[in-house]
Design an enzyme around this catalytic site. Structure first.
Site, PDB file in Angstrom:
ATOM      1  N   CYS A  86       4.448  11.572 -54.443  1.00 36.84           N
ATOM      2  CA  CYS A  86       5.751  11.813 -55.223  1.00 36.84           C
ATOM      3  C   CYS A  86       5.735  13.057 -55.870  1.00 36.84           C
ATOM      4  O   CYS A  86       6.026  14.185 -55.197  1.00 36.84           O
ATOM      5  CB  CYS A  86       5.980  10.771 -56.133  1.00 36.84           C
ATOM      6  SG  CYS A  86       7.566  10.578 -56.802  1.00 36.84           S
ATOM      7  N   HIS A 195       4.398   5.438 -52.865  1.00 31.14           N
ATOM      8  CA  HIS A 195       3.210   5.303 -54.004  1.00 31.14           C
ATOM      9  C   HIS A 195       2.214   4.452 -53.650  1.00 31.14           C
ATOM     10  O   HIS A 195       2.263   3.232 -53.919  1.00 31.14           O
ATOM     11  CB  HIS A 195       3.886   4.847 -55.429  1.00 31.14           C
ATOM     12  CG  HIS A 195       4.482   6.030 -56.117  1.00 31.14           C
ATOM     13  ND1 HIS A 195       4.137   6.675 -57.260  1.00 31.14           N
ATOM     14  CD2 HIS A 195       5.923   6.563 -56.008  1.00 31.14           C
ATOM     15  CE1 HIS A 195       4.779   7.773 -57.545  1.00 31.14           C
ATOM     16  NE2 HIS A 195       6.007   7.392 -57.013  1.00 31.14           N
ATOM     17  N   GLU A 197      -0.841   3.714 -54.527  1.00 30.24           N
ATOM     18  CA  GLU A 197      -1.515   3.533 -55.676  1.00 30.24           C
ATOM     19  C   GLU A 197      -0.891   2.190 -56.139  1.00 30.24           C
ATOM     20  O   GLU A 197      -1.613   1.328 -56.813  1.00 30.24           O
ATOM     21  CB  GLU A 197      -1.676   4.384 -56.769  1.00 30.24           C
ATOM     22  CG  GLU A 197      -0.367   4.718 -57.471  1.00 30.24           C
ATOM     23  CD  GLU A 197       0.319   5.483 -57.084  1.00 30.24           C
ATOM     24  OE1 GLU A 197       1.393   6.014 -57.783  1.00 30.24           O
ATOM     25  OE2 GLU A 197       0.266   6.003 -55.779  1.00 30.24           O
TER      26      GLU A 197
END
Length: 226
Positions: A86, A195, A197
């Site tokens: 991002c 994302h 994560e």
């Protein structure tokens, strides 16, 4: 030997702790890197999401000149794996480690959703544990995630198999050719807007499809060390 993966914190970083947690859950050792540091003692680096330096000027434009980025640029040129997520993707583009730019979403609104992606390339340090054609679901949240580049650059990215991820079902931000992530020529630097994560365990995500990013880089580093 446990891989040491650095996670940079800029003023305004939002997902640095999430990225460190994902690294830990995947079996590697996360190492916090402060933006003002001019030294790296890690085998790979993650530039996390957020709003570095408040996103003043352009997203990532100030972060690109932070001391740590000088080291990241030098080490990436030598082959160190670097993942920009991002805002980190925006920083990589501003630093010219990746081509193109991320501009305001065509909807002019912030987008937050579970996004389906297609893996287009497994020939990168960060995607070795995927297969081309895999369809994965990764969290997406951005206001300036619209990837754009001139026609010649897009042609080169497509022709050289450097489009790593593509949006499926819906293009959430207007990115050209539905591009969600790209890589450099060497395949060690990858940037994407979604994302991974946030998709590393079932308790807190809609999938665990993000784990593949972190296991991929560990497999690469293990092969290099071996």
């Amino acid at each position: 030997m446990t891989a040491r993966i650095g996670v940079v914190t800029f003023p305004g970083s939002l997902d640095d702790s999430d990225a460190s947690r994902a690294v830990r859950l995947s079996g590697a050792e996360p190492v916090s890197l402060w933006h003002a540091s001019d030294a790296l003692d890690v085998e790979a680096v993650i530039l996390p999401g957020g709003f570095s330096y408040g996103d003043y000027l352009r997203c990532g434009a100030i972060a690109r000149f932070s001391p740590v980025m000088g080291e990241v640029i030098r080490e990436a040129a030598k082959g160190m794996p670097v993942l920009g997520i991002c805002n980190g993707f925006q920083v990589l583009c501003e630093a010219h480690l990746l081509p193109g730019a991320l501009i305001r979403n065509d909807r002019r609104t912030f987008v937050c959703r579970d996004q389906k992606l297609r893996v287009e390339s497994a020939d990168t340090v960060w995607t070795q544990d995927f297969q081309p054609g895999d369809e994965i679901v990764i969290a997406l949240k951005n206001g300036e995630g619209n990837f754009q580049a001139d026609a010649e650059t897009v042609k080169r990215l497509e022709g050289e198999n450097r489009v790593v991820f593509r949006y499926l079902d819906v293009n959430p931000n207007g990115s050209i050719n539905d591009i969600a992530g790209i890589t450099n020529e060497r395949g060690n630097v990858v940037g994407l807007m979604p994302h991974p994560e946030h998709n590393v365990e079932e308790l807190s995500g809609s999938s665990i499809d993000g784990l593949g990013f972190f296991t991929s880089v560990q497999r690469f580093l293990s092969a290099v060390v071996g």
